[in-house]
Scaffold this motif. Structure first.
Motif, PDB file in Angstrom:
ATOM      1  N   ILE A 145       0.820  -1.207   0.000  1.00 23.66           N
ATOM      2  CA  ILE A 145       0.000   0.000   0.000  1.00 23.66           C
ATOM      3  C   ILE A 145       0.863   1.269   0.000  1.00 23.66           C
ATOM      4  CG2 ILE A 145      -0.192   0.060   2.523  1.00 23.66           C
ATOM      5  CD1 ILE A 145      -2.973   0.987   0.048  1.00 23.66           C
ATOM      6  N   GLY A 146       2.014   1.232   0.691  1.00 26.06           N
ATOM      7  CA  GLY A 146       2.884   2.409   0.728  1.00 26.06           C
ATOM      8  C   GLY A 146       3.468   2.749  -0.626  1.00 26.06           C
ATOM      9  N   VAL A 147       3.942   1.704  -1.343  1.00 25.73           N
ATOM     10  CA  VAL A 147       4.495   1.919  -2.681  1.00 25.73           C
ATOM     11  C   VAL A 147       3.434   2.450  -3.631  1.00 25.73           C
ATOM     12  CG1 VAL A 147       5.535   0.780  -4.669  1.00 25.73           C
ATOM     13  CG2 VAL A 147       6.292   0.187  -2.373  1.00 25.73           C
ATOM     14  N   LEU A 148       2.237   1.908  -3.530  1.00 31.15           N
ATOM     15  CA  LEU A 148       1.137   2.343  -4.408  1.00 31.15           C
ATOM     16  C   LEU A 148       0.772   3.800  -4.138  1.00 31.15           C
ATOM     17  CD1 LEU A 148      -1.087  -0.874  -4.256  1.00 31.15           C
ATOM     18  CD2 LEU A 148       0.160  -0.008  -6.249  1.00 31.15           C
ATOM     19  N   ARG A 149       0.811   4.215  -2.882  1.00 24.49           N
ATOM     20  CA  ARG A 149       0.515   5.620  -2.566  1.00 24.49           C
ATOM     21  C   ARG A 149       1.558   6.555  -3.182  1.00 24.49           C
ATOM     22  NH1 ARG A 149      -0.781   4.318   3.735  1.00 24.49           N
ATOM     23  NH2 ARG A 149      -3.016   3.874   3.541  1.00 24.49           N
TER      24      ARG A 149
END
Length: 642
Positions: A145-149
């Motif tokens: 989720i962090g990379v996608l954000r």
């Protein structure tokens, strides 16, 4: 390569105006979450209007949607209000959004490469974001989720640079060009009217100096201009133009006869043709702010508000006439045709307002303020004469109807004018408006006149008398004199006790009146009594004046009142919480849809040379100088003869 709607070939747009587009753009790229939500809602409205949105808007809508969902769910997941599986749903939504965005942009413009990596390189999209799409489509696990954000925020910045900023620059350029063209058109319209007024003034000055024929005018440039004007008038007559003939019926007939019969070209004929052209300008409906243009041009004329030296052109006893609060009769006669035109075309109210603004402008010289106030007085007396004429007209119509008689319109108006001059001889030299004209509504409005009285200065008394006579709610002479006396006192003008027109009335008492009165008052005793009304008997500064016991303090401005102590309590302002992220938060945390705008650069593509149109403006300035030279020569010629 910008995601321009022009490149996409889309003709319809979902926004109603440029202002709406700009507002949504600012909301989408605002660090305020509430503003972003409003922008997202407007993007949904655009989608409802036109399902097939421009690619840049469609991709932005998808990003706004997933970011809004992330901001809604993540706090609840962290608090245990939602199960952890919701985070996987967010990853699916992010991955789908990135995949759709890359698919969209791979199909626009001139990207003919078969490899998505090559397309991304050409469009300056990081290669690792393309790898995210590949892992989403073919991998066993979704990215974190962090990379996608981080990826979605980078793509939001990319959309800003490649779509929103480019479209903003294009729209701003279009707006500035349109605004520039409009300003140039307005400037040209102002210049055209300014030229007409100056030519008319120059011709009138030569007539005033005793010149009769255009051929005898000493200014060669003016002669050529007037010959061109005559050729223009002849061409209009040959084309059977009705516009010119319908503008000023009582003026143009003589000029037409002179032109048709090929008589010697007189200055009076040229003056009438110019007057008709001025009338044609006043009739134009396509000029924005036309009334302001006309009145500002008139007030900037050296002859309408002349200096002391210039006033000598119209009268040798100028100072005596001004002391009597009247304009020189020759000056009023000089401008009467323009005044009649302004009255006929409904420009008089704006002119009076402009003159009032000039009277109240502290940066304007005393000479101009005086002349402006006297013009208001002259115009007001003209409307007062018209109001009296209307009253006499009704009475005369009643008598004629009773006697079963009927007079021609011209004979009837002449009869009314004779009656007005006979009953009111002091108005004989005042301008006579047509009976078909109406008295200005502002001069009969109690609210308008009340504002004049409440904001008086030393020049207000020059024109207030005829305006008080025009009030729709008539006031008696005694009350009127009391009001004038009060105005004199308020502007520190001493009352004229020898004025034969003043009537006996109650005296307005001031402190000096009390001391001079036969009933002397011990002012020290009065001050001691008033001092007891103070709560702490303390005078806080030298600007306070003692008030009488009957003073209504409820109407005083907010502040420290004389009877109040120094210990006042104040209400602390409310602390409002605004959801806006500062730079430190942006640098330390990954917030979906929130980007640091300081790192986003906007490159404008505006061609300022096209916007400014410098060459055309220089030409207009040259024309303006030529017109000034013509009028200055006319003034110099007239001064030499005086």
């Amino acid at each position: 390569m910008a995601l321009s709607m022009r490149q996409e070939g889309i003709k319809q747009v979902p926004w109603f105006s440029l202002a709406e587009w700009h507002q949504v753009y600012k909301q989408v790229y605002s660090n305020n979450v509430n503003e972003q939500n409003k922008g997202y809602e407007m993007l949904l409205v655009w989608q409802a209007r036109i399902p097939k949105l421009p690619v840049g808007v469609d991709c932005t809508l998808a990003i706004m949607q997933v970011c809004a969902r992330d901001r809604e769910w993540t706090p609840k997941i962290n608090n245990g209000e939602l199960p952890i599986s919701y985070e996987n749903d967010l990853c699916l939504m992010y991955s789908t959004t990135i995949m759709r965005l890359l698919n969209h942009i791979s199909n626009i413009g001139h990207t003919k490469q078969t490899s998505l990596f090559q397309i991304a390189k050409q469009l300056n999209i990081p290669e690792w974001i393309v790898n995210l799409r590949h892992d989403t489509a073919h991998g066993h696990e979704l990215p974190s989720i962090g990379v996608l954000r981080i990826a979605i925020n980078i793509l939001l910045v990319w959309l800003h640079k490649q779509y929103w900023a480019v479209e903003e620059a294009k729209r701003m350029e279009e707006y500035l060009i349109k605004k520039s063209v409009k300003e140039v058109q307005e400037t040209e319209e102002v210049q055209d009217f300014d030229d007409l007024i100056e030519l008319w003034t120059s011709v009138s000055l030569y007539i005033h100096a005793g010149y009769h024929l255009v051929l005898n005018v000493p200014d060669l440039q003016l002669k050529e201009t007037l010959q061109d004007l005559r050729s223009y008038a002849i061409s209009l007559l040959k084309e059977n133009s009705e516009d010119m003939e319908n503008d000023i019926d009582n003026y143009i007939e003589t000029a037409n006869d002179d032109i048709k019969k090929d008589k010697k070209y007189t200055l009076e004929t040229a003056r009438i043709v110019l007057l008709s052209e001025i009338s044609r300008f006043l009739n134009k409906k396509s000029i924005p702010g036309k009334k302001d243009i006309v009145c500002n041009t008139l007030l900037s004329s050296e002859v309408f508000l002349p200096s002391k030296n210039m006033l000598a052109i119209f009268s040798k006893n100028t100072e005596n006439e001004l002391e009597k609060n009247v304009l020189p009769l020759d000056m009023v006669e000089f401008w009467k045709d323009i005044i009649f035109l302004l009255c006929e075309k409904d420009f008089m109210e704006v002119l009076i307002v402009k003159l009032l603004e000039l009277v109240n402008n502290n940066e304007v010289s005393e000479e101009k303020k005086l002349l402006a106030s006297l013009w208001i007085s002259s115009i007001s007396y003209s409307f007062l004469k018209l109001d009296i004429a209307h009253s006499i007209c009704r009475t005369l119509e009643y008598h004629l109807e009773k006697m079963q008689k009927k007079l021609p319109s011209k004979a009837f108006e002449l009869k009314v004018k004779e009656e007005v001059d006979h009953i009111y001889p002091h108005l004989k030299c005042v301008l006579w408006f047509n009976l078909s004209d109406t008295v200005l509504s502002c001069l009969t409005d109690i609210k308008f006149i009340s504002k004049l009285i409440l904001n008086i200065n030393e020049f207000s008394l020059k024109f207030i008398v005829p305006i008080l006579e025009l009030l729709s709610s008539k006031i008696d002479n005694k009350s009127k004199q009391l009001l004038l006396n009060l105005m004199n006192v308020s502007i520190m003008v001493p009352l004229d006790k020898n004025d034969i027109n003043s009537i006996e009335c109650e005296k307005i008492f001031t402190l000096s009146d009390l001391k001079d009165d036969e009933y002397l008052v011990d002012t020290n005793k009065v001050e001691d009594e008033i001092l007891h009304f103070l709560a702490d008997k303390k005078i806080r500064n030298n600007y306070w004046n003692f008030a009488v016991a009957t003073h209504n303090w409820a109407e005083s401005p907010i502040g420290l009142l004389p009877w109040q102590n120094d210990g006042l309590e104040f209400v602390n302002p409310l602390n409002m919480i605004v959801q806006k992220y500062d730079v430190s938060v942006l640098d330390s945390e990954i917030l979906p849809g929130i980007i640091d705008m300081k790192n986003v650069k906007i490159h404008g593509r505006i061609n300022w040379n096209n916007v400014l149109r410098k060459k055309k403006r220089l030409k207009r300035k040259q024309d303006r100088r030529n017109r000034n030279i013509i009028m200055n020569k006319a003034l110099e010629t007239l001064k030499k003869q005086k």
